[in-house]
Scaffold this motif. Sequence first.
Motif, PDB file in Angstrom:
ATOM      1  N   TYR A  52      -8.747   5.440   7.241  1.00 52.12           N
ATOM      2  CA  TYR A  52     -10.450   5.578   6.860  1.00 52.12           C
ATOM      3  C   TYR A  52     -11.073   4.074   7.585  1.00 52.12           C
ATOM      4  O   TYR A  52     -10.315   3.523   7.933  1.00 52.12           O
ATOM      5  CB  TYR A  52     -10.632   5.391   5.440  1.00 52.12           C
ATOM      6  N   ARG A  53     -12.199   4.321   7.484  1.00 56.20           N
ATOM      7  CA  ARG A  53     -13.105   3.011   8.430  1.00 56.20           C
ATOM      8  C   ARG A  53     -14.621   3.283   7.649  1.00 56.20           C
ATOM      9  O   ARG A  53     -14.798   4.307   7.514  1.00 56.20           O
ATOM     10  CB  ARG A  53     -13.058   2.673   9.710  1.00 56.20           C
ATOM     11  N   ARG A  54     -15.166   1.885   7.638  1.00 51.85           N
ATOM     12  CA  ARG A  54     -16.549   2.026   7.321  1.00 51.85           C
ATOM     13  C   ARG A  54     -17.444   2.469   8.440  1.00 51.85           C
ATOM     14  O   ARG A  54     -18.394   3.223   8.053  1.00 51.85           O
ATOM     15  CB  ARG A  54     -16.944   0.672   6.736  1.00 51.85           C
ATOM     16  N   ASN A  55     -17.197   2.122   9.542  1.00 52.30           N
ATOM     17  CA  ASN A  55     -18.196   2.354  10.607  1.00 52.30           C
ATOM     18  C   ASN A  55     -17.417   2.277  11.958  1.00 52.30           C
ATOM     19  O   ASN A  55     -16.161   2.184  11.747  1.00 52.30           O
ATOM     20  CB  ASN A  55     -19.410   1.438  10.531  1.00 52.30           C
ATOM     21  N   ARG A  56     -17.989   2.603  12.981  1.00 47.76           N
ATOM     22  CA  ARG A  56     -17.588   2.644  14.417  1.00 47.76           C
ATOM     23  C   ARG A  56     -16.936   1.435  14.898  1.00 47.76           C
ATOM     24  O   ARG A  56     -16.069   1.377  15.788  1.00 47.76           O
ATOM     25  CB  ARG A  56     -18.169   3.230  15.541  1.00 47.76           C
ATOM     26  N   TRP A  60      -9.558   1.641  12.265  1.00 47.78           N
ATOM     27  CA  TRP A  60      -8.852   2.736  11.457  1.00 47.78           C
ATOM     28  C   TRP A  60      -7.791   1.871  10.516  1.00 47.78           C
ATOM     29  O   TRP A  60      -7.098   1.206  11.204  1.00 47.78           O
ATOM     30  CB  TRP A  60      -8.352   3.870  11.982  1.00 47.78           C
ATOM     31  N   ALA A  76      -9.048  12.039   1.433  1.00 47.42           N
ATOM     32  CA  ALA A  76      -9.864  11.906   2.480  1.00 47.42           C
ATOM     33  C   ALA A  76     -11.355  12.432   1.963  1.00 47.42           C
ATOM     34  O   ALA A  76     -12.309  11.581   2.093  1.00 47.42           O
ATOM     35  CB  ALA A  76      -9.575  12.788   3.787  1.00 47.42           C
ATOM     36  N   GLN A  80     -14.589   9.755   1.674  1.00 42.62           N
ATOM     37  CA  GLN A  80     -15.844  10.190   2.218  1.00 42.62           C
ATOM     38  C   GLN A  80     -17.122  10.053   1.012  1.00 42.62           C
ATOM     39  O   GLN A  80     -18.307   9.634   1.378  1.00 42.62           O
ATOM     40  CB  GLN A  80     -15.883  11.491   2.906  1.00 42.62           C
ATOM     41  N   TYR A  84     -16.994   6.004   3.275  1.00 40.61           N
ATOM     42  CA  TYR A  84     -16.213   5.790   4.400  1.00 40.61           C
ATOM     43  C   TYR A  84     -15.925   7.141   5.342  1.00 40.61           C
ATOM     44  O   TYR A  84     -16.287   8.103   4.950  1.00 40.61           O
ATOM     45  CB  TYR A  84     -14.581   5.436   3.831  1.00 40.61           C
ATOM     46  N   ARG A  85     -15.538   6.902   6.517  1.00 41.42           N
ATOM     47  CA  ARG A  85     -15.210   7.943   7.232  1.00 41.42           C
ATOM     48  C   ARG A  85     -13.567   8.021   7.256  1.00 41.42           C
ATOM     49  O   ARG A  85     -13.067   7.098   7.392  1.00 41.42           O
ATOM     50  CB  ARG A  85     -15.556   7.599   8.754  1.00 41.42           C
ATOM     51  N   ALA A  86     -13.352   9.195   7.053  1.00 45.11           N
ATOM     52  CA  ALA A  86     -11.723   9.316   7.058  1.00 45.11           C
ATOM     53  C   ALA A  86     -11.030  10.564   7.786  1.00 45.11           C
ATOM     54  O   ALA A  86     -12.194  11.412   7.964  1.00 45.11           O
ATOM     55  CB  ALA A  86     -11.520   9.658   5.432  1.00 45.11           C
ATOM     56  N   TYR A  87     -10.023  10.431   8.165  1.00 47.49           N
ATOM     57  CA  TYR A  87      -9.231  11.529   8.795  1.00 47.49           C
ATOM     58  C   TYR A  87      -7.984  11.767   8.363  1.00 47.49           C
ATOM     59  O   TYR A  87      -7.418  10.857   8.036  1.00 47.49           O
ATOM     60  CB  TYR A  87      -9.424  11.701  10.375  1.00 47.49           C
TER      61      TYR A  87
END
Length: 91
Positions: A52-56, A60, A76, A80, A84-87
């Motif tokens: 995960y991460r908050r922004n670009r 990660w 994930a 979200q 957060y962005r998660a993959y």
Amino acid sequence: MKKIILTLLSVAALGTTLSAPLMANAREFRFGDGDHSIGFRDRNSTSYEVFYRRNRREGWQFYGYYNSRFQAEKAAFRLQLKGYRAYVERR
């Protein structure tokens, strides 16, 4: 007097050089507050890792690993919902 000035400049340059790499990536490492299994993983079995991460601009970060794709996708999705962005990555 010249020796003292030269010594002070050398010490200042050395201190700056030694502290620069430490300040370049100076942030604390945070573990996610997910479900972490303690112990060893069986590398022969299929496992899924969630990042995960908050922004670009941020890198990660590892959140946790899961034995099933469903559990990893669920984790994930919870991330979200928190913004957060998660993959999910299969290992």
